[in-house]
Design a protein around this motif. Structure first.
Motif, PDB file in Angstrom:
ATOM      1  N   GLU D 176     -46.301 -22.472   0.199  1.00 48.73           N
ATOM      2  CA  GLU D 176     -45.218 -22.091   1.050  1.00 48.73           C
ATOM      3  C   GLU D 176     -46.085 -22.096   2.248  1.00 48.73           C
ATOM      4  N   PHE D 177     -44.750 -22.014   3.121  1.00 50.03           N
ATOM      5  CA  PHE D 177     -45.123 -21.477   3.960  1.00 50.03           C
ATOM      6  C   PHE D 177     -44.913 -19.966   4.907  1.00 50.03           C
ATOM      7  N   MET D 178     -45.426 -19.491   5.582  1.00 43.00           N
ATOM      8  CA  MET D 178     -45.765 -18.424   6.232  1.00 43.00           C
ATOM      9  C   MET D 178     -45.618 -17.452   5.950  1.00 43.00           C
ATOM     10  N   SER D 179     -46.405 -17.284   4.359  1.00 45.29           N
ATOM     11  CA  SER D 179     -47.225 -16.468   3.900  1.00 45.29           C
ATOM     12  C   SER D 179     -47.766 -15.834   4.194  1.00 45.29           C
ATOM     13  N   SER D 180     -48.465 -16.503   5.337  1.00 40.60           N
ATOM     14  CA  SER D 180     -49.466 -15.027   6.066  1.00 40.60           C
ATOM     15  C   SER D 180     -48.730 -13.385   6.546  1.00 40.60           C
ATOM     16  N   GLN D 181     -50.105 -12.486   6.082  1.00 41.74           N
ATOM     17  CA  GLN D 181     -49.577 -10.953   6.248  1.00 41.74           C
ATOM     18  C   GLN D 181     -49.032 -11.338   7.842  1.00 41.74           C
ATOM     19  N   VAL D 182     -50.780 -11.640   8.694  1.00 35.24           N
ATOM     20  CA  VAL D 182     -50.952 -11.172   9.370  1.00 35.24           C
ATOM     21  C   VAL D 182     -50.514 -12.331  10.773  1.00 35.24           C
ATOM     22  N   SER D 183     -50.099 -12.251  11.436  1.00 32.49           N
ATOM     23  CA  SER D 183     -49.651 -13.269  12.092  1.00 32.49           C
ATOM     24  C   SER D 183     -48.560 -13.029  13.262  1.00 32.49           C
ATOM     25  N   GLU D 185     -46.774 -14.743  14.523  1.00 32.93           N
ATOM     26  CA  GLU D 185     -45.224 -15.949  14.343  1.00 32.93           C
ATOM     27  C   GLU D 185     -44.596 -15.450  13.738  1.00 32.93           C
ATOM     28  N   LYS D 186     -44.517 -14.766  14.146  1.00 36.77           N
ATOM     29  CA  LYS D 186     -43.173 -13.310  13.418  1.00 36.77           C
ATOM     30  C   LYS D 186     -42.157 -13.204  14.247  1.00 36.77           C
TER      31      LYS D 186
END
Lengths: 414, 414, 414, 414
Positions: D176-183, D185-186
């Motif tokens: 999965e890409f961009m699955s981190s909750q805290v970033s 890059e949103k």
């Protein structure tokens, strides 16, 4: 008529940086100075002596400047006596109480200098009578009692700076708040306005604005802001990599960036393949410009650059997918292309990219002003540590920064 | 016999900090200086002139120092002519090629100064003959061809510093690498050794070592290392909050920290309640010391402090559970207890806590050296921005730092 | 004989992830389960029902697992009644008090369920008699009085999970401490040991260890540690860029890294040129291997790799000076070289490099385990966000990590 | 009519979380499902089997959902054969090429499954004929030649998920890409809009909005934005410490924050004493409200709160100067005051403060939604690690965030 006082400095005031710091502070804080006497020691072992007359617009400003200079060890030639006033109530100092530093301090009371015990910053100084004479110590605001004798104003106070060696003092200011260059705790709107001003000055001078940008611009949803900047002629050249161009084109073709739907803030199924599909499509067209011409690419930053006839240099890296046909896969050729684009550039803005910021910093003459905007202070620090000390760092959110910059530039035009 | 050369500085060399930086660099890099002439401008508008003789142990060191001083605008009074040598092969400079800065540069060729075009750092300077005479420009290493005329050594070169204003130059060094004070890109083992040295010196001087520590010490599994430091008398006083003490006791009673099993690195079921149960148990005993006495608490940092008769001051905060019976719930009383513990302290080490580090920094005299160790550069920056400029910041992992410190202190004893 | 209890789950227990979380937690915390009944709703709108028998080694472990499952809404089929015990003294709960979560909670008292008012975590539950019957609310430890009726143990307690939707619940665990994957608050020594174990297992399996490393390894003074790892055959392949190789060679030739003297931790005059001089010297030799052969390069990581016959792939980037003759300046060719080196690799360790870590993550099959070590959590997060979810992140100081790893691997050998 | 396909899952699909992830993804990506068959294994050692019919609005959406489910190991019951198409030109895949994951993959060609060699993400699959039959391997986009046989679409493809154990799979999504909750890059503007929506909904529901704020709000120049939010009734209660209130009052009285002139972004002489003088002045008045009444305090956040009759709870900490007379110096009393202010709160916004955010998280029921805004991801991570998993983290610049929030809320009103 203006107020003035003479201060004296003694010791290793040159190689420790004390002397210029005194002069610099006077100017920075709006005062004026006149060097009355200067006896430099000839070699590193010799002491120097300087006497400087400080002038300010009024007594309060002068008093503030003098309190400041004290922390560098520049004390009044004729310091006068300490003024004592009673505390008006428990837990409250007199209005003009002297607020301490964390340096060793002496006060002039009863015709002699006495030590202030327990150096501590942001306290007051209480003076008491003892069988041995007057005694002074720092006291916290919450510990003061009504009627306590508290030192007020700035006269009759002497601050002893830390024994400076050339080495110890280099780079480390003396007592000072908020002196770090790179911090997110700065008034951000003001910084945006300063960047906007410099952009306008650069354009007014007929010089080009070079942007160096990373994919964070697209991920944070700031591509529309960037497009506006291009359309308003505030972006003359873009230095970047495969990533920002790919994700910008991904956003234009599929509405996602790294598979995240930019209008909803979450992933779409199998969306990670969007960027690779976007790259494939442009490769099929032959170039980004060809894709614009054929109507395949109809929006986004790269489209805006092509449409407005702006130039860009995309240099690849080992992590690239594809890459886009316009990307220099040979990094040395890429550097040459970057160098060739520099003439005429009067201002550089780096946003959200470590690699291309350092790459650009490497080839940039120091005389071109540059601003580096990143949410990570480390990016700015690294840039400075690699020789680009002239960089102004702004630690902030890139997406919101670009939004505000567009607003700021637009507001001014009206 | 040593080598020496005379350099001259002109302009606003005091308030821009150029003059002391020149003297400081000479000393820092192992040279010596003698001020031959010093004509200070009296006020801020006047130019100053200085001539300084620089001495070094040998020609190479002198040459290095002179190249360094050039970046401050201190150029040789008698610069000589640029030395040209042919590049030995494609893509390779002569061994002693002059490596450029990003400042504007001139070279002395054929009895006159010519500008070096395209200022760029880390390049060489190529000299070519044109119908108009000699021309010079920077050239990247990969672009040089065998036989190209390349400037070598340091003579016949003049570097033009950026036009410094008092404001612009303050704090921003000129061309320099790795000048930032706070960075994780420093040799860490060396820093550990320096802290160990200072610890030993402090003990040798009969002074106390004050530690200020946060719960990260326990979470990162470094409590055993901390216990060793207590047992070896390297911790005289601990300033901390409820958290580190609670989690230390949680670890001693249940083997977990914040519910994470420290021997396996993952959570145990419902383990989040361990710390609250640990606090309840100590409250039942009346105090940490009573819990040690009753045999309830048999390990950990707090146990070691109590057992060795060391003192600690725990000051509470709004996020505390419980708290432990030893915690000052009134923060002003807590500050008073911290102040009362300061006499005799000769060195302060702060690890993994922002709140208590700043609280301690607030009441600490500037003359007591302090080291702040944290994995986040921002903690160190904030400490400095709140008046504790004398703090030495070490950006590193607290757990591994303490492990290495124990090793370093032990190695030395053997 | 082991203890067991039956729990029931109702609602959207599949698409919200509740059901597998219950089963997973039972296993993770050392229990066992047997699905007694499972009635799945057929479509997204239908409720499901499940009954599961949970078994544990003893009553205490069972009680802990059941408290855990409660937070997922898995409550006992036969919950029993709440046990009440008086608080032994002011500010102290009974030993086995029930420690609350921040979820809404009910207790079974006097043959009916009553709500616990004021949900708050880490509190106790106090039960009082009112004219309307029993009432319950959370109470902080510091507010309890001797004799207060406090709920103890786990029976007669029901926790109401947040109303989960598929979307809301995805990724967000319920009530849990220390569940984040990437944090510097983990026991570091343990993590080092786990990496050491995996290194040994990989070698034992006859597979290769691939390192991906950035220049931070050299700047933090960890090159000697890295050399030891090479010499002990723990580094089979190195993927890197121009920077680490250049600074490693700079350190070997001049004792500095980016101009910083690694033995003193501060700059040497004009030291920034060391790395460019180092590159020039190697270019003159033709390759790193040739420089080793000619005796020009006698130490450092690259020397160790060449001497031990290990392979490396250096891929360039736009910020490179030089570069070294071994660097692939074409990034696509560099990727091909990296791919060609993958067969036989059984474990990947990435240290202190974002670019090359992502580049390697891009081409790596998911089945090869990888560990990413960096002082910045963002590097690990970015790697995961770019498809390498299988990466284990360790947020720590790279220099100290490598030192500890060497010690750990050596200790084991003895 | 809609498109549908049946997929099958086998193995440990419950405790590894595979089954709910499949159902959740179908819903999240806009499809529908119907469970056709479900045979759960009874205990942890038993395999389960499930067959689910997936429905989507059209073939393309179905194809995307199926590609997604493949990465969980949910493969088609009747997969069909792989579709092969020739690459249209060198370096370009066919338009609908299958974009690979980094999981092991098989394709159905010539009536049998063959392995795809060299698993690598973001590649295509090339099929070649060999003497032993068809062979398949991944191929990078830049390596493809015109005419190469490339797998297209999603049929005839099988992805083998990583062998999941309950433990390994927990928390770690699959590919999965961009699955981190805290970033950071949103898309930030979107996040601001979502917060604005929740603020409006809370007010519409007649509930209170609780803000928890740190001094960064004032340092970043966002106090005027915060004042607007108070004036527009979007701030019902403020939880904070001595610092934000002191610096807000410092800014109101002297125009500085921590001695930095907020209109110029740099220090004023001896400005560090402003905050201590400001505190002294308010202490002299007796309270913040008294200072407002007497006309001493005429601007800023605290003035706005008092003027609009809003409440605030200030809880002290060990680092406080003064403190202000309204500050609870006893932290346990402060916690009680915070608890007393909670009833009626429907939404919590935390900005730029770690201490008070965790303190508030500690006493907050999980059912009240909360948003945590900070420039440091670690603050959000720590909050979650201390039991507040329901926190939505926004990693952004606090100053610009508040500016944008004001704009967003105002835009909507018009």
């Amino acid at each position: 008529m203006r107020d003035s006082e003479m201060v004296e400095l003694r010791g290793h005031i040159f190689d420790t940086g004390v002397f210029p710091r005194v002069l610099g502070d006077v100017i920075e804080y709006g005062g004026d100075y006149r060097i009355e006497r200067l006896e430099p020691g000839r070699g590193p072992a010799d002491e120097s002596v300087a006497r400087v007359v400080i002038t300010a617009d009024d007594a309060e400003q002068l008093s503030r400047i003098l309190m400041r200079l004290q922390t560098h060890g520049a004390n009044l030639v004729t310091p006068g006596s300490a003024v004592l006033r009673p505390a008006p109530m428990d837990g409250v100092f007199p209005d003009d109480f002297y607020s301490t530093t964390n340096l060793d301090t002496q006060i002039y009371v009863d015709d002699r200098w006495i030590e202030v015990a327990n150096s501590e910053m942001d306290c007051g100084i209480i003076v008491t009578e003892t069988p041995q004479g007057f005694a002074a110590r720092t006291i916290a605001m919450s510990d003061v009692s009504a009627g306590d004798s508290i030192v007020c104003g700035a006269s009759g106070i002497r601050v002893i700076p830390l024994p400076g060696t050339a080495e110890a003092t280099r780079g480390s200011g003396q007592f000072e708040f908020m002196s770090s260059q790179v911090s997110s705790e700065k008034p951000q709107t003001l910084l945006v306005r300063q960047v906007a001003d410099q952009i306008r000055q650069t354009k007014a001078a007929g010089e080009k604005i070079l942007w160096v940008a990373g994919p964070g611009v697209v991920h944070t949803g700031a591509a529309p802001a960037m497009v506006k900047l291009v359309e308003q002629d505030y972006v003359d050249i873009l230095f970047a990599g495969n990533a920002i161009a790919s994700h910008d084109i991904e956003a234009a073709l599929y509405g996602t960036s790294l598979g995240v739907d930019l209008s909803k803030g979450r992933g779409v199924p199998h969306g990670h393949e969007h960027h690779i599909r976007a790259i494939n499509k442009i490769r099929g067209c032959g170039s980004i410009a060809a894709a614009v011409e054929k109507g395949v690419l109809r929006g986004g930053i790269m489209h805006a650059l092509v449409s407005r006839g702006k130039s860009f240099v995309l240099v690849g890296s080992a992590r690239d997918d594809g890459p886009l046909p316009d990307v220099y896969t040979d990094v040395i050729e890429g550097q040459r292309a970057m160098r060739a684009a520099l003439p005429g550039v009067g201002f550089v803005i780096m946003v959200a990219t470590m690699l291309h910021s350092i790459a650009t910093g490497n080839i940039l003459p120091a005389r071109i002003p540059l601003v580096c905007v990143d949410i990570t202070a480390a990016t700015v620090t690294k840039l400075a540590d690699r020789g680009s000390m002239h960089a102004t760092g702004i630690v902030t959110d890139v997406g919101l920064f670009l939004e505000q910059l567009v607003t700021e530039l637009a507001d001014h035009q009206r």
